[in-house]
Design a protein around this motif. Structure first.
Motif: not given
Length: 363
Positions: A142-155
């Motif tokens: 019933h639960r989810t966890r959000t995320f976003t991966l950076s696309n920064d070339p200098f991450f």
């Protein structure tokens, strides 16, 4: 685990075992239940079907399967009742593993995720048993966890730069985490708040009146935890420049200032860049794109939202600003810095594991 008939167990008896069970079955001194269990084993050993045994002894098919399984596992000792608190398990390890694998690998036909009831209906296992196993194995459909991966070339370079500032700040310098919390609404609840009481929680109406917004600019000193703040009606580059001048007026002139901020367009405006270029003691460090979690002031924004804004009621913007300023003053009076412990390597390793997981689930 699919629903269906109880599992049949093949029972094989030696002459000694058969003799002992026949003695139990004929006994008038043993408990009737124990004698009946002995008869179940004897009949099963003779090849009788569960349904035939059930009809003759007036017991259920699952009961027959259960006692046969217990006899095969523990011999004559398996026919005795378990002591209090030692109830026999309904499902073996393989059955539980099959259930949990089904919960992880499949989804219900008409829903996005399992609930205790839908999974119980699908597997014909009781809701309480499903809930117990979900809790035991930490399965939370019933639960989810959000995320976003950076696309920064200098991450990688930016992560090492900012984390380096946190873990090993430069001498004779301040490290300030700067950002703005935009569009904070002055909301007035349509009815009075019902106070917290014994046995019931605070009551707040879901509807409200809007009385305008403000933008909170904040700079968090990572060494002390204190915050420099200003509220402004808008969040253009003009307001951001005014806040930078406010920072400049409130930090010691003998110290360099390292400013950590995100890639919001206002922060990269030409006039903002020119302002920094004219002040060599100010050093700008941009977080990677989609990685504002690296900015410690975001954690402070969460604190002020929870403690001062979210559950407040304000008749106008001035009341909202007064409440924010009051909170900042009280917070600074007893501030402590956030304890940043993550190294750049640990962050990068965690993101590498997440990337690997995403590649493995991509279709």
């Amino acid at each position: 685990m699919p629903a269906g008939r109880p599992k049949s167990y093949a029972v094989t008896l030696s002459d000694e075992q058969r003799s002992q069970l026949e003695s139990f079955a004929r006994s008038r001194s043993l408990p009737h239940a124990l004698a009946r269990r002995a008869k179940i084993i004897l009949m099963a050993a003779d090849g009788m079907a569960n349904s035939a045994i059930a009809a003759k002894l007036e017991v259920s098919n699952p009961t027959i399967a259960d006692w046969c399984r217990r006899y095969i596992a523990n011999g004559i000792d398996g026919l005795y009742d378990l002591p209090p608190g030692h109830r026999q398990r309904t499902y073996e390890d393989d059955d539980v593993a099959q259930l949990m694998q089904l919960a992880l690998d499949q989804r219900p036909r008409n829903a996005t995720h399992w609930s205790t009831r839908t999974f119980a209906h699908e597997t014909q296992v009781s809701k309480s048993t499903v809930h117990r196993y979900f809790t035991l194995f930490g399965i939370q459909p019933h639960r989810t966890r959000t995320f976003t991966l950076s696309n920064d070339p200098f991450f990688v370079e930016k992560v090492r730069d900012i984390v380096g500032l946190y873990l090993n700040p430069p001498d004779n310098a301040l490290v300030l985490c700067v950002d703005e919390k935009t569009q904070i609404q002055a909301l007035e609840r349509s009815q009075p708040i019902l106070p917290l009481g014994l046995g019931y929680i605070e009551g707040v109406t879901h509807d409200y009146f809007r009385h305008g917004t403000t933008t909170l600019f904040a700079a968090l000193d990572i060494a002390t935890g204190t915050v420099i703040s200003q509220c402004k009606p808008r969040h253009r580059h003009q307001e951001f420049l005014a806040f930078l001048r406010h920072i400049e007026a409130n930090v010691p002139t003998a110290l360099d200032v390292h400013v950590v901020m995100d890639n919001y367009a206002t922060h990269k405006h030409a006039k903002v860049r020119a302002w920094f270029a004219q002040r060599p003691r100010f050093h700008v460090h941009f977080t990677p794109t989609y990685a504002s979690w690296l900015n410690q002031v975001e954690r402070w924004f969460g604190i002020i939202s929870q403690r001062a804004i979210k559950r407040g009621t304000f008749r106008n913007v001035k009341q909202l600003i007064d409440r924010i300023q009051q909170f900042v003053g009280q917070y600074n009076a007893q501030s402590t810095p956030f304890a940043w412990t993550a190294t750049a390597d640990s962050i990068l390793q965690k993101l590498a594991r997440l990337s690997k997981l995403l590649r493995g689930t991509a279709h």
